[in-house]
Write a protein that holds these residues in place. Structure first.
Motif, PDB file in Angstrom:
ATOM      1  N   GLU A   1       0.651  -1.298   0.275  1.00  0.00           N
ATOM      2  CA  GLU A   1      -0.217   0.099   0.177  1.00  0.00           C
ATOM      3  C   GLU A   1       0.851   1.407   0.081  1.00  0.00           C
ATOM      4  O   GLU A   1       2.034   1.181   0.448  1.00  0.00           O
ATOM      5  N   SER A   2       0.292   2.398  -0.463  1.00  0.00           N
ATOM      6  CA  SER A   2       1.108   3.681  -0.467  1.00  0.00           C
ATOM      7  C   SER A   2       1.040   4.043   1.045  1.00  0.00           C
ATOM      8  O   SER A   2       0.335   3.970   2.033  1.00  0.00           O
ATOM      9  N   PRO A   3       2.325   4.766   1.321  1.00  0.00           N
ATOM     10  CA  PRO A   3       2.511   5.407   2.516  1.00  0.00           C
ATOM     11  C   PRO A   3       1.587   6.450   2.914  1.00  0.00           C
ATOM     12  O   PRO A   3       1.279   6.772   4.138  1.00  0.00           O
ATOM     13  N   ASN A   4       0.688   6.892   2.039  1.00  0.00           N
ATOM     14  CA  ASN A   4      -0.136   8.080   2.029  1.00  0.00           C
ATOM     15  C   ASN A   4      -1.291   7.906   2.731  1.00  0.00           C
ATOM     16  O   ASN A   4      -2.183   8.279   3.255  1.00  0.00           O
ATOM     17  N   ASN A   5      -1.593   6.477   2.847  1.00  0.00           N
ATOM     18  CA  ASN A   5      -2.801   5.790   3.363  1.00  0.00           C
ATOM     19  C   ASN A   5      -3.309   6.216   4.775  1.00  0.00           C
ATOM     20  O   ASN A   5      -4.388   6.510   5.244  1.00  0.00           O
ATOM     21  N   GLU A   6      -2.324   5.923   5.356  1.00  0.00           N
ATOM     22  CA  GLU A   6      -2.151   6.260   6.912  1.00  0.00           C
ATOM     23  C   GLU A   6      -2.797   7.533   7.122  1.00  0.00           C
ATOM     24  O   GLU A   6      -3.674   8.016   7.971  1.00  0.00           O
ATOM     25  N   GLY A   7      -2.288   8.623   6.539  1.00  0.00           N
ATOM     26  CA  GLY A   7      -2.709  10.179   6.800  1.00  0.00           C
ATOM     27  C   GLY A   7      -3.931  10.544   6.394  1.00  0.00           C
ATOM     28  O   GLY A   7      -4.750  11.038   6.922  1.00  0.00           O
ATOM     29  N   GLU A   8      -4.424   9.671   5.473  1.00  0.00           N
ATOM     30  CA  GLU A   8      -5.807   9.866   4.604  1.00  0.00           C
ATOM     31  C   GLU A   8      -6.830   9.076   5.608  1.00  0.00           C
ATOM     32  O   GLU A   8      -7.844  10.087   5.868  1.00  0.00           O
ATOM     33  N   ILE A   9      -6.521   8.169   6.413  1.00  0.00           N
ATOM     34  CA  ILE A   9      -7.382   7.434   7.467  1.00  0.00           C
ATOM     35  C   ILE A   9      -7.507   8.443   8.602  1.00  0.00           C
ATOM     36  O   ILE A   9      -8.470   8.580   9.226  1.00  0.00           O
ATOM     37  N   GLU A  10      -6.322   9.093   9.084  1.00  0.00           N
ATOM     38  CA  GLU A  10      -6.191   9.803  10.182  1.00  0.00           C
ATOM     39  C   GLU A  10      -7.185  11.239   9.916  1.00  0.00           C
ATOM     40  O   GLU A  10      -7.652  11.807  10.983  1.00  0.00           O
ATOM     41  N   ARG A  11      -6.817  11.754   8.945  1.00  0.00           N
ATOM     42  CA  ARG A  11      -7.746  12.935   8.359  1.00  0.00           C
ATOM     43  C   ARG A  11      -9.303  12.645   8.410  1.00  0.00           C
ATOM     44  O   ARG A  11     -10.085  13.359   8.920  1.00  0.00           O
ATOM     45  N   ALA A  12      -9.675  11.484   7.924  1.00  0.00           N
ATOM     46  CA  ALA A  12     -11.077  11.217   7.890  1.00  0.00           C
ATOM     47  C   ALA A  12     -11.508  10.904   9.229  1.00  0.00           C
ATOM     48  O   ALA A  12     -12.487  11.514   9.559  1.00  0.00           O
ATOM     49  N   ALA A  13     -10.819  10.217  10.112  1.00  0.00           N
ATOM     50  CA  ALA A  13     -11.079  10.264  11.709  1.00  0.00           C
ATOM     51  C   ALA A  13     -11.266  11.521  12.266  1.00  0.00           C
ATOM     52  O   ALA A  13     -12.284  11.691  13.030  1.00  0.00           O
TER      53      ALA A  13
END
Length: 430
Positions: free
Chosen positions: A139-151
């Motif tokens: 997976e892309s390393p960007n996914n973690e930040g995307e989930i954090e922002r959504a939460a």
């Protein structure tokens, strides 16, 4: 006690009880509004759903302003839409967070304004959208930040964000630029579910992933893997996509006019083709239902995307499947709303407004023309009746009042309607 005093006492008591009951009613009304959850909204025809992007220019670098978003939201609210779907929360694209701000402002201006959001978190594989080969197993390393922002947005706007969707068509294998394996989606769905259990997200927030019907087990067996089975268990509901429109080119067996219909009027051929399109979507819905039940699971399935474009100079136009025009869009929109409303299925119809960034170098590309409204705010054929009813009176988009395409001239509109090819023609192309 004198009679007059008794009367006054009784009247005072009645007044106090009345005021108390009124206050209770007001509190109850407020409480009901605060307690509306995804479970209450999804499948409820009083909460029509739609996919929404407010982009008006050829590049997403031009973000719609809060006033522009509020303009759109008022239009959608007038249609009875109360549930929006957004797609990402990327740092350089504040569209979703601005939509939430716009809704909050509208609620502050009008206590009766009601709008909720299924907030999308974009998920990619490693090297997606780069000049390197995509690695679909990492997976892309960007996914973690995307989930954090959504939460974080779900916590900031708990009265508006009722659902988080992890990924958009992120598992389907034809999304060759960016798709991931189901284990990636499962990882982040479980992460969000754990945050709910820990009290770090609202307990009534629902978590899903929005993907093609095949990714949810309704297609070929290559998708039937253990991680998908676990994902079906992990989500609060399934959000599946179905597109008879695209399949009029890629899988056109349902689309061609049968030999037995060749002598029918063109209008009948078109109407029957659109009936087959609806049945095609229903068949895909049933295929996901059957797969889910084969796992011993029983939870809601809603339609995260479906739609019909009105212009195409590619696969779906004159030299292709001839699926494209406003008349067919109208037949499809009406039949989808009728079926899903009656069946208790939410349908995030794709989409509210045309967006010309999607195929920026090809103005007549179909991806730019799925909206029920044009960029300028003209209502397409599916919702001409709403214009007639006056529900858009006083509303504008970009300063333009809401009027009908083709100036409301159906005869003029029908001049652009194409009859689907015959089964024989389709076979000859394959």
């Amino acid at each position: 006690m004198k009679k007059g005093v008794v009367i006054i006492f009784v009247l005072s008591l009645v007044f106090m009880v009345s005021c108390s009951e009124k206050k209770k009613d007001e509190m109850s009304s407020t409480q009901i509004k605060k307690e509306v959850t995804a479970k209450d909204i999804l499948g409820n025809p009083q909460y029509l759903a739609i996919s929404y992007g407010g982009y008006r220019e050829r590049s997403r670098d031009s973000q719609p302003t809060i006033p522009e978003l509020k303009e759109d939201l008022k239009i959608l609210s007038a249609m009875g839409v109360k549930l929006l779907r957004t797609y990402n929360v990327q740092p350089k694209l504040p569209h979703a967070s601005n939509v939430l701000k716009a809704i909050r402002e509208l609620k502050a201006e009008d206590a009766d304004f009601e709008m909720y959001v299924m907030l999308g978190a974009w998920i990619d594989c490693l090297n997606a959208w780069t000049d390197k080969a995509p690695n679909h197993d990492v997976e892309s390393p960007n996914n973690e930040g995307e989930i954090e922002r959504a939460a974080a947005l779900a916590n900031e706007y708990p009265d508006i964000v009722k659902i988080i969707a992890v990924g958009n068509e992120a598992m389907v294998k034809w999304a060759t630029s960016y798709y991931v394996q189901p284990e990636v989606i499962l990882k982040w769905v479980n992460h969000l579910q754990d945050l709910k259990k820990e009290g770090k997200l609202p307990k009534d927030l629902w978590i899903t992933s929005s993907d093609d019907f095949s990714s949810w087990g309704g297609g070929s067996a290559e998708y039937h893997v253990e991680d998908l089975e676990k994902l079906v268990e992990a989500v609060d509901f399934i959000s599946m996509h179905t597109y008879p429109y695209h399949n009029s080119h890629y899988n056109p067996e349902f689309w061609g006019v049968p030999e037995a219909h060749k002598d029918m009027p063109d209008s009948t051929k078109i109407e029957m083709a659109m009936e087959r399109a609806l049945k095609f979507a229903q068949k895909q819905y049933d295929s996901v239902t059957n797969y889910m039940k084969s796992l011993g699971v029983n939870k809601p399935i809603h339609i995260g995307e479906t739609g019909w474009a009105t212009i195409s100079n590619g696969h779906y136009g004159n030299n292709g499947s001839r699926a494209t025009d406003e008349y067919k869009q109208g037949l499809y929109y009406k039949s989808m709303r009728r079926w899903t409303n009656m069946a208790g299925i939410s349908c995030f119809y794709f989409e509210a407004f045309n967006e010309k960034w999607k195929d920026a170098h090809n103005a007549k590309g179909s991806e730019n023309h799925f909206g029920l409204f044009t960029i300028e705010g003209k209502a397409k054929y599916p919702i001409w009746d709403l214009v007639d009813q006056g529900i858009f009176d006083g509303l504008t988009r970009g300063g333009n009042t809401i009027t009908k395409t083709y100036n409301g001239d159906k005869a003029l509109l029908l001049e652009d309607v194409l009859v689907p090819p015959s089964e024989e023609e389709i076979m000859a192309r394959r």
